[in-house]
Design a protein around this motif. Structure first.
Motif, PDB file in Angstrom:
ATOM      1  N   PRO A  61       0.818  -1.224   0.000  1.00 26.42           N
ATOM      2  CA  PRO A  61       0.000   0.000   0.000  1.00 26.42           C
ATOM      3  C   PRO A  61       0.850   1.271   0.000  1.00 26.42           C
ATOM      4  CG  PRO A  61      -0.829  -1.558   1.612  1.00 26.42           C
ATOM      5  CD  PRO A  61       0.468  -2.109   1.116  1.00 26.42           C
ATOM      6  N   ASN A  62       0.485   2.210  -0.875  1.00 21.44           N
ATOM      7  CA  ASN A  62       1.197   3.486  -0.921  1.00 21.44           C
ATOM      8  C   ASN A  62       0.382   4.606  -0.273  1.00 21.44           C
ATOM      9  OD1 ASN A  62      -0.749   4.328  -2.780  1.00 21.44           O
ATOM     10  ND2 ASN A  62       0.588   4.114  -4.553  1.00 21.44           N
ATOM     11  N   GLY A  63      -0.804   4.269   0.301  1.00 18.75           N
ATOM     12  CA  GLY A  63      -1.621   5.242   0.991  1.00 18.75           C
ATOM     13  C   GLY A  63      -2.551   6.044   0.105  1.00 18.75           C
ATOM     14  N   LYS A  64      -2.563   5.748  -1.178  1.00 18.50           N
ATOM     15  CA  LYS A  64      -3.419   6.500  -2.102  1.00 18.50           C
ATOM     16  C   LYS A  64      -4.553   5.617  -2.585  1.00 18.50           C
ATOM     17  CE  LYS A  64       0.400   9.381  -3.476  1.00 18.50           C
ATOM     18  NZ  LYS A  64       1.332   9.740  -4.504  1.00 18.50           N
ATOM     19  N   ARG A  65      -5.729   6.243  -2.727  1.00 19.23           N
ATOM     20  CA  ARG A  65      -6.906   5.503  -3.181  1.00 19.23           C
ATOM     21  C   ARG A  65      -7.391   6.078  -4.501  1.00 19.23           C
ATOM     22  NH1 ARG A  65     -11.061   5.741   1.554  1.00 19.23           N
ATOM     23  NH2 ARG A  65     -10.464   7.915   1.398  1.00 19.23           N
ATOM     24  N   ILE A  66      -7.913   5.187  -5.336  1.00 16.37           N
ATOM     25  CA  ILE A  66      -8.441   5.560  -6.648  1.00 16.37           C
ATOM     26  C   ILE A  66      -9.864   5.032  -6.743  1.00 16.37           C
ATOM     27  CG2 ILE A  66      -8.187   5.266  -9.153  1.00 16.37           C
ATOM     28  CD1 ILE A  66      -5.790   6.703  -8.036  1.00 16.37           C
ATOM     29  N   ALA A  67     -10.786   5.881  -7.200  1.00 19.05           N
ATOM     30  CA  ALA A  67     -12.155   5.447  -7.482  1.00 19.05           C
ATOM     31  C   ALA A  67     -12.319   5.383  -8.986  1.00 19.05           C
ATOM     32  CB  ALA A  67     -13.168   6.421  -6.892  1.00 19.05           C
ATOM     33  N   LEU A  68     -12.775   4.254  -9.475  1.00 19.88           N
ATOM     34  CA  LEU A  68     -13.025   4.069 -10.902  1.00 19.88           C
ATOM     35  C   LEU A  68     -14.520   3.916 -11.100  1.00 19.88           C
ATOM     36  CD1 LEU A  68     -10.139   1.561 -11.651  1.00 19.88           C
ATOM     37  CD2 LEU A  68     -10.185   4.017 -12.141  1.00 19.88           C
ATOM     38  N   ILE A  69     -15.075   4.756 -11.954  1.00 22.29           N
ATOM     39  CA  ILE A  69     -16.506   4.733 -12.207  1.00 22.29           C
ATOM     40  C   ILE A  69     -16.741   3.971 -13.507  1.00 22.29           C
ATOM     41  CG2 ILE A  69     -18.597   6.101 -12.494  1.00 22.29           C
ATOM     42  CD1 ILE A  69     -17.077   6.444  -9.765  1.00 22.29           C
ATOM     43  N   GLY A  70     -17.443   2.863 -13.395  1.00 17.88           N
ATOM     44  CA  GLY A  70     -17.688   1.987 -14.540  1.00 17.88           C
ATOM     45  C   GLY A  70     -16.706   0.842 -14.526  1.00 17.88           C
ATOM     46  N   GLY A  71     -17.199  -0.343 -14.840  1.00 17.06           N
ATOM     47  CA  GLY A  71     -16.351  -1.533 -14.806  1.00 17.06           C
ATOM     48  C   GLY A  71     -15.980  -2.020 -16.187  1.00 17.06           C
ATOM     49  N   GLY A  72     -15.832  -1.106 -17.124  1.00 13.43           N
ATOM     50  CA  GLY A  72     -15.487  -1.473 -18.493  1.00 13.43           C
ATOM     51  C   GLY A  72     -13.991  -1.595 -18.715  1.00 13.43           C
ATOM     52  N   PRO A  73     -13.591  -1.755 -19.977  1.00 13.87           N
ATOM     53  CA  PRO A  73     -12.181  -1.989 -20.295  1.00 13.87           C
ATOM     54  C   PRO A  73     -11.241  -0.886 -19.815  1.00 13.87           C
ATOM     55  CG  PRO A  73     -13.543  -2.190 -22.270  1.00 13.87           C
ATOM     56  CD  PRO A  73     -14.443  -1.794 -21.164  1.00 13.87           C
ATOM     57  N   ALA A  74     -11.663   0.379 -19.893  1.00 18.59           N
ATOM     58  CA  ALA A  74     -10.769   1.461 -19.476  1.00 18.59           C
ATOM     59  C   ALA A  74     -10.501   1.395 -17.974  1.00 18.59           C
ATOM     60  CB  ALA A  74     -11.368   2.815 -19.859  1.00 18.59           C
ATOM     61  N   SER A  75     -11.553   1.269 -17.182  1.00 16.96           N
ATOM     62  CA  SER A  75     -11.364   1.198 -15.729  1.00 16.96           C
ATOM     63  C   SER A  75     -10.594  -0.049 -15.327  1.00 16.96           C
ATOM     64  CB  SER A  75     -12.722   1.210 -15.021  1.00 16.96           C
ATOM     65  OG  SER A  75     -13.321   2.478 -15.120  1.00 16.96           O
ATOM     66  N   LEU A  76     -10.893  -1.165 -15.960  1.00 15.41           N
ATOM     67  CA  LEU A  76     -10.188  -2.409 -15.623  1.00 15.41           C
ATOM     68  C   LEU A  76      -8.710  -2.322 -15.984  1.00 15.41           C
ATOM     69  CD1 LEU A  76     -12.957  -4.920 -16.689  1.00 15.41           C
ATOM     70  CD2 LEU A  76     -12.153  -4.501 -14.349  1.00 15.41           C
ATOM     71  N   THR A  77      -8.400  -1.629 -17.072  1.00 19.26           N
ATOM     72  CA  THR A  77      -7.002  -1.447 -17.459  1.00 19.26           C
ATOM     73  C   THR A  77      -6.280  -0.563 -16.448  1.00 19.26           C
ATOM     74  OG1 THR A  77      -7.541  -1.736 -19.794  1.00 19.26           O
ATOM     75  CG2 THR A  77      -5.458  -0.623 -19.287  1.00 19.26           C
ATOM     76  N   VAL A  78      -6.923   0.515 -16.020  1.00 19.41           N
ATOM     77  CA  VAL A  78      -6.329   1.384 -15.004  1.00 19.41           C
ATOM     78  C   VAL A  78      -6.104   0.591 -13.711  1.00 19.41           C
ATOM     79  CG1 VAL A  78      -6.743   3.397 -13.517  1.00 19.41           C
ATOM     80  CG2 VAL A  78      -7.231   3.518 -15.974  1.00 19.41           C
ATOM     81  N   ALA A  79      -7.097  -0.199 -13.326  1.00 19.24           N
ATOM     82  CA  ALA A  79      -6.966  -1.023 -12.113  1.00 19.24           C
ATOM     83  C   ALA A  79      -5.794  -1.987 -12.246  1.00 19.24           C
ATOM     84  CB  ALA A  79      -8.268  -1.786 -11.852  1.00 19.24           C
ATOM     85  N   ARG A  80      -5.688  -2.635 -13.396  1.00 19.31           N
ATOM     86  CA  ARG A  80      -4.605  -3.591 -13.631  1.00 19.31           C
ATOM     87  C   ARG A  80      -3.237  -2.921 -13.532  1.00 19.31           C
ATOM     88  NH1 ARG A  80      -1.910  -5.732 -18.666  1.00 19.31           N
ATOM     89  NH2 ARG A  80      -1.737  -3.522 -19.088  1.00 19.31           N
TER      90      ARG A  80
END
Length: 176
Positions: free
Chosen positions: A105-124
């Motif tokens: 953990p680096n202490g930073k959180r990210i919220a991704l809106i939508g579970g499509g390819p763009a958000s999943l790629t960012v998550a990956r």
């Protein structure tokens, strides 16, 4: 596997035509060589580095790499690059243990809106760097338009579930 460095000024001079034509610049010769050697797991993982969903793309990509294939200038037809991506995806063994996990953990959180390819790629891409990822979607599964707009006969749900699952199993907090 080391990531491809497109910031390297020499990168595009080393890339072959089909790789350059691919929007993700997937190292096509490398994964074709691995498939020819029967190393489907390794070929799949090479694809996964640049294409988060090789099994999906092996069924749905419009193949911009194939018109650029050098073999098409010498032989009657280019290499079926996209179909080979599917071959690697369909013939790999269980690669779950070889997929990256969430980093320290680096202490930073990210919220991704939508579970499509763009958000999943960012998550990956961000989960291994220690970001706490929260993915929000109105549906009960990730995949977005891949799930709702591509018919099952073209993209089996099992393929999509597996590839979305690779990303979500990286410690992504889902809010479906």
């Amino acid at each position: 596997m080391k990531p491809t460095n497109t910031d390297d000024p020499e990168y595009f001079h080393k890339v072959v035509d089909c790789q350059y034509a691919c929007p993700a610049h997937t190292p096509v010769p490398e994964y074709i060589r691995l498939i020819a050697a029967g190393q489907y797991d390794e070929a799949y993982l090479v694809n996964w580095e640049s294409n988060v969903f090789p099994g999906v793309l092996g069924r749905t990509c419009d193949r911009p790499c194939e018109p650029a294939c050098r073999r098409g200038r010498v032989e009657e037809e280019p290499v079926a690059i996209c179909r080979l991506k599917r071959v690697a995806a369909d013939n790999k063994s269980n690669v779950t243990d070889r997929m990256p996990r969430a980093g320290a953990p680096n202490g930073k959180r990210i919220a991704l809106i939508g579970g499509g390819p763009a958000s999943l790629t960012v998550a990956r891409d961000l989960a291994p760097l220690g970001y706490e990822i929260h993915l929000f979607d109105e549906w009960n599964k990730g995949g977005g338009m891949m799930r709702t707009q591509i018919p099952n006969f073209r993209l089996p749900e099992t393929v999509l579930d597996e590839e979305v699952g690779f990303v979500l199993s990286m410690g992504i907090h889902t809010h479906f």
